[in-house]
Enzyme design. Sequence first.
Site, PDB file in Angstrom:
ATOM      1  N   CYS A 162     -11.798  -1.391  -1.459  1.00 39.08           N
ATOM      2  CA  CYS A 162     -10.436  -0.865  -1.609  1.00 39.08           C
ATOM      3  C   CYS A 162     -10.369   0.591  -1.140  1.00 39.08           C
ATOM      4  CB  CYS A 162      -9.973  -1.049  -3.043  1.00 39.08           C
ATOM      5  SG  CYS A 162      -8.174  -0.866  -3.243  1.00 39.08           S
ATOM      6  N   HIS A 203     -11.193  -6.728  -4.737  1.00 38.87           N
ATOM      7  CA  HIS A 203     -11.905  -6.380  -5.960  1.00 38.87           C
ATOM      8  C   HIS A 203     -12.471  -7.662  -6.581  1.00 38.87           C
ATOM      9  CE1 HIS A 203     -10.709  -2.188  -6.432  1.00 38.87           C
ATOM     10  NE2 HIS A 203      -9.474  -2.517  -6.114  1.00 38.87           N
TER      11      HIS A 203
END
Length: 493
Positions: free
Chosen positions: A342, A447
């Site tokens: 991310c 994630h």
Amino acid sequence: MPQALRPPARCIMVLGTTSGAGKSWLATALCRHYANQGLKVAPFKAQNMSNNARVVPGPGGVMGEIGSAQYFQALAARAVPDVRMNPLLLKPEGDTRSQVVLMGQVSDELTRLPWRGRSEKVWPHIAAALDALRAENDVVVIEGAGSPAEINLHASDIVNMRVARHAGARCLLVTDIDRGGAFAHLYGTWALLPEDERALIAGFVLNKFRGDAALLAPAPEMLREKTGVHIVATIPMQWKHGLPEEDGVFDSRSTTAGEVHTTVAVIAYPRISNLDEFQPLKNVHGVRLLWARSPADVAGADWIILPGSKATAADLAWLRAQGLDRAIAVHAGRGGAVLGVCGGLQMLGEALIDTAGIDGNAPGLGLLPLVTTFAPAKTVRRTQARLGDVRGRWAALAGVEVAGYEIHHGQTAQHPAMAARGDVAREVAPGLAWQNGAGNVLGLYLHGLFEDEAALHALFGAQADAQVPTLDSVFDRLAAGVAEWFVPSALRI
């Protein structure tokens, strides 16, 4: 019982004398304790301040964010997580500002408001969420925040005693005895509460106790004489309770025992987010997980991971100030494995472009020929994808179908000028994951890679098969502890 005839759920609330006293994991244990009794249970925390969030369903099926603690508490309760379980989430972006997420969605209006100006605007949403959960469940396990006796915040409280009064909750006040001063903390917290709120305190809990319990006397009886409240549980220190960490990085006791085959250094920048997703690495035999804040911390690491960040440009500046940019470049230049997740993926690129004032402009680390452009729209979704032709150090992930979640501002794409010169990142999952030509640097928006059983097994094989404990076994062990540690009457609600 039909929902229309169901009486409102009984509520038990876990308050703390301080942050870090043990509220989150105790609330998780209570969720499984009551679920094991055949009751329908839901967790609730009115307001959570954390950069660790999970993606769950909200009104109308729109996906939203809640704090990770309530996500795991829902799993412990055998309930489906939803945004009502944490109606207000504050995600710190700096020392004096936080992004406000209401009922799973970012609220720019509330983000701009002063702290105390938010209370009355958000309280109706908090009360409605709690009431809805009470209407659907037998028990709601409520977690407080910080301390209920912060006298500078009491008038605008929307997470502790206002919630307790609204729910008529039976409250347990937990303190960390390992820090010292536990009895003073308990008495001081109780004494600072108004009399009507003191009446809701049904028991004191001593957490993180080490030593001979007989040495506690005569303090428990003296405290009861002063307050009328009994100590209803003395919980031994749980060094490795097995739950993902919510607010802080793991300490040295969480490194693996036995022979180490892989050392993983996770860069611990100030605004690190979603650090709980690395919990499974602690449970893989032979993996040593450490937190890196200086070049010395990454020396000798097999993998370097750049995790998520709530302030990517600011954390990238911090990383450079520590000299970690050079250490990562040297590691990558020698063929060492680098993973960006991310915000970490965004840092690995050539540039961060922010014309909308979302995060900040910055040159990237230049390890992937990518550019990230920030925009007001925020991606919040569950994601499932099959990784393509992953090569080099990460080749074990080739063809693996992975599932996780995305929470990010900004979109990442190939740097056009670099592509024109022939420097092209290999996109191994469309819009989700990229790899350098040498195959040792991988960046992805997903994630939860290490929470995915298929991915973990691909990376570690039999070592991953031996990971212990599973989350479900952790929940059951904590519930068994509740039955052992507590005076039985304290948990009757």
